[in-house]
Design a protein around this motif. Structure first.
Motif, mmCIF file in Angstrom:
data_model
loop_
_atom_site.group_PDB
_atom_site.id
_atom_site.type_symbol
_atom_site.label_atom_id
_atom_site.label_comp_id
_atom_site.label_asym_id
_atom_site.label_seq_id
_atom_site.Cartn_x
_atom_site.Cartn_y
_atom_site.Cartn_z
ATOM 1 N N ALA A 1 -0.202 -0.357 9.170
ATOM 2 C CA ALA A 1 0.209 -0.251 10.571
ATOM 3 C C ALA A 1 1.676 -0.649 10.723
ATOM 4 N N HIS A 2 2.082 -1.716 10.035
ATOM 5 C CA HIS A 2 3.483 -2.128 10.061
ATOM 6 C C HIS A 2 4.358 -1.054 9.431
ATOM 7 N N ALA A 3 3.866 -0.478 8.347
ATOM 8 C CA ALA A 3 4.637 0.572 7.671
ATOM 9 C C ALA A 3 4.860 1.766 8.600
ATOM 10 N N ASP A 4 3.812 2.168 9.307
ATOM 11 C CA ASP A 4 3.935 3.288 10.246
ATOM 12 C C ASP A 4 4.970 2.983 11.328
ATOM 13 N N TYR A 5 4.976 1.730 11.787
ATOM 14 C CA TYR A 5 5.945 1.327 12.810
ATOM 15 C C TYR A 5 7.369 1.502 12.287
ATOM 16 N N TYR A 6 7.618 1.012 11.077
ATOM 17 C CA TYR A 6 8.962 1.099 10.520
ATOM 18 C C TYR A 6 9.357 2.537 10.203
ATOM 19 N N ILE A 7 8.407 3.327 9.716
ATOM 20 C CA ILE A 7 8.706 4.725 9.428
ATOM 21 C C ILE A 7 9.056 5.476 10.708
ATOM 22 N N ASN A 8 8.294 5.212 11.781
ATOM 23 C CA ASN A 8 8.592 5.852 13.066
ATOM 24 C C ASN A 8 9.959 5.403 13.595
ATOM 25 N N VAL B 1 15.583 -0.783 7.540
ATOM 26 C CA VAL B 1 14.290 -0.381 8.113
ATOM 27 C C VAL B 1 13.427 0.278 7.031
ATOM 28 N N ALA B 2 14.052 1.112 6.212
ATOM 29 C CA ALA B 2 13.314 1.762 5.125
ATOM 30 C C ALA B 2 12.765 0.732 4.141
ATOM 31 N N ARG B 3 13.569 -0.267 3.817
ATOM 32 C CA ARG B 3 13.102 -1.310 2.889
ATOM 33 C C ARG B 3 11.922 -2.082 3.488
ATOM 34 N N GLN B 4 11.939 -2.290 4.792
ATOM 35 C CA GLN B 4 10.818 -2.978 5.438
ATOM 36 C C GLN B 4 9.552 -2.127 5.396
ATOM 37 N N ALA B 5 9.715 -0.826 5.520
ATOM 38 C CA ALA B 5 8.566 0.073 5.412
ATOM 39 C C ALA B 5 7.978 0.026 4.010
ATOM 40 N N ILE B 6 8.847 0.008 3.009
ATOM 41 C CA ILE B 6 8.389 -0.077 1.616
ATOM 42 C C ILE B 6 7.625 -1.367 1.377
ATOM 43 N N LEU B 7 8.164 -2.461 1.885
ATOM 44 C CA LEU B 7 7.501 -3.759 1.732
ATOM 45 C C LEU B 7 6.129 -3.743 2.397
ATOM 46 N N ALA B 8 6.050 -3.197 3.608
ATOM 47 C CA ALA B 8 4.768 -3.144 4.321
ATOM 48 C C ALA B 8 3.741 -2.315 3.559
ATOM 49 N N TYR C 1 13.942 -8.934 -5.087
ATOM 50 C CA TYR C 1 12.747 -9.699 -4.673
ATOM 51 C C TYR C 1 11.498 -8.827 -4.785
ATOM 52 N N HIS C 2 11.627 -7.571 -4.356
ATOM 53 C CA HIS C 2 10.479 -6.658 -4.360
ATOM 54 C C HIS C 2 9.982 -6.404 -5.778
ATOM 55 N N GLU C 3 10.916 -6.121 -6.680
ATOM 56 C CA GLU C 3 10.545 -5.791 -8.056
ATOM 57 C C GLU C 3 9.918 -6.977 -8.785
ATOM 58 N N THR C 4 10.232 -8.184 -8.345
ATOM 59 C CA THR C 4 9.673 -9.386 -8.982
ATOM 60 C C THR C 4 8.507 -9.969 -8.190
ATOM 61 N N GLY C 5 8.047 -9.235 -7.173
ATOM 62 C CA GLY C 5 6.875 -9.657 -6.416
ATOM 63 C C GLY C 5 7.105 -10.812 -5.473
ATOM 64 N N GLN C 6 8.354 -11.105 -5.138
ATOM 65 C CA GLN C 6 8.663 -12.208 -4.219
ATOM 66 C C GLN C 6 8.718 -11.674 -2.780
ATOM 67 N N ILE D 1 11.542 9.687 4.011
ATOM 68 C CA ILE D 1 10.151 9.219 4.047
ATOM 69 C C ILE D 1 9.516 9.332 2.662
ATOM 70 N N GLY D 2 9.792 10.442 1.978
ATOM 71 C CA GLY D 2 9.267 10.611 0.628
ATOM 72 C C GLY D 2 9.723 9.504 -0.303
ATOM 73 N N ASN D 3 10.990 9.097 -0.165
ATOM 74 C CA ASN D 3 11.508 8.020 -1.009
ATOM 75 C C ASN D 3 10.861 6.680 -0.695
ATOM 76 N N ILE D 4 10.512 6.457 0.566
ATOM 77 C CA ILE D 4 9.805 5.229 0.933
ATOM 78 C C ILE D 4 8.467 5.163 0.211
ATOM 79 N N TYR D 5 7.700 6.243 0.278
ATOM 80 C CA TYR D 5 6.395 6.258 -0.394
ATOM 81 C C TYR D 5 6.547 6.168 -1.920
ATOM 82 N N TRP D 6 7.585 6.789 -2.430
ATOM 83 C CA TRP D 6 7.845 6.743 -3.873
ATOM 84 C C TRP D 6 8.111 5.299 -4.313
ATOM 85 N N ASP D 7 9.006 4.621 -3.592
ATOM 86 C CA ASP D 7 9.335 3.243 -3.942
ATOM 87 C C ASP D 7 8.148 2.308 -3.769
ATOM 88 N N ALA D 8 7.231 2.675 -2.886
ATOM 89 C CA ALA D 8 6.032 1.859 -2.684
ATOM 90 C C ALA D 8 4.925 2.210 -3.669
#
Length: 211
Positions: A66-73, A52-59, A25-30, A93-100
């Motif tokens: 702000a949502h991303a910070d919540y999920y990362i924490n 939780v990591a996937r939710q941070a990436i989405l945020a 879904y993420h890769e296709t913008g859904q 955390i690095g992988n979250i930012y990379w995927d985003a």
């Protein structure tokens, strides 16, 4: 870091399917479908840090910092409770930012990870692949992966990183040779290695066909 733990846990099949569907879904913008999927998954797997990591990436990808910070924490707390070392937490955390697609932060965290475990080959390779794949510093990436290969010369993912770096430098013949070795040494099918090898072979064929 963390995927191997999930593989051994109950309900992995369902978690992994949701993760893969969320990624699709993420890769296709859904993003709305992705968000709904994670909310439903939370009810069944409230303590799975991969979700939780996937939710941070989405945020991060949708500008909701702000949502991303919540999920990362939340992720950091989960990993600390499971006694993950600091380097592994930074790597996640690095992988979250990379995927985003936030590459400066991804590089920052992977450099922190390496600074904590400078002799660990997986840390050298992870930063090397980021620098090579995103073309942030291909030369440094190649230097790092050479160090990783000094420790584990037949590690197929490290060979893949090196071959991909050679490809990025336009050294197609060397790239094909290294990537073919990575392909031969893989313990199971790896689509990334397949794609890298095909790209290098095409580039080499085009180079040889040039006047």
């Amino acid at each position: 870091d963390g995927i191997r733990d999930l593989v051994r846990s109950r309900g992995l099949g369902d978690v992994y399917k949701r993760q893969n569907l969320g990624f699709a879904y993420h890769e296709t913008g859904q993003y709305k479908k992705e968000k709904k999927l994670y909310r439903e998954a939370e009810k069944h797997f409230p303590n799975e840090h991969i979700l939780v990591a996937r939710q941070a990436i989405l945020a991060l990808s949708t500008g909701k910092t702000a949502h991303a910070d919540y999920y990362i924490n939340q992720l950091v707390s989960m990993l600390e409770e499971r006694s993950y070392p600091e380097a592994a937490i930074y790597s996640n955390i690095g992988n979250i930012y990379w995927d985003a697609g936030i590459l400066d932060k991804a590089e920052e965290y992977h450099r922190r990870t390496l600074s904590l475990e400078p002799e660990k080959s997986i840390r050298q390779n992870n930063l090397a692949f980021l620098l090579i794949d995103e073309e942030l510093n291909v030369e440094e990436g190649l230097e790092l992966v050479e160090k990783a290969l000094d420790s584990e010369p037949d590690h197929y993912t490290y060979l893949d990183t090196r071959g991909w770096g050679l490809y990025k430098k336009g050294r197609y013949e060397e790239a094909v040779e290294v990537l073919e070795k990575a392909w031969e040494l893989k313990p199971m099918y790896d689509h990334q290695v397949y794609l890298h090898l095909e790209e290098a072979r095409k580039a080499l064929a085009g180079q040889r066909g040039s006047p």
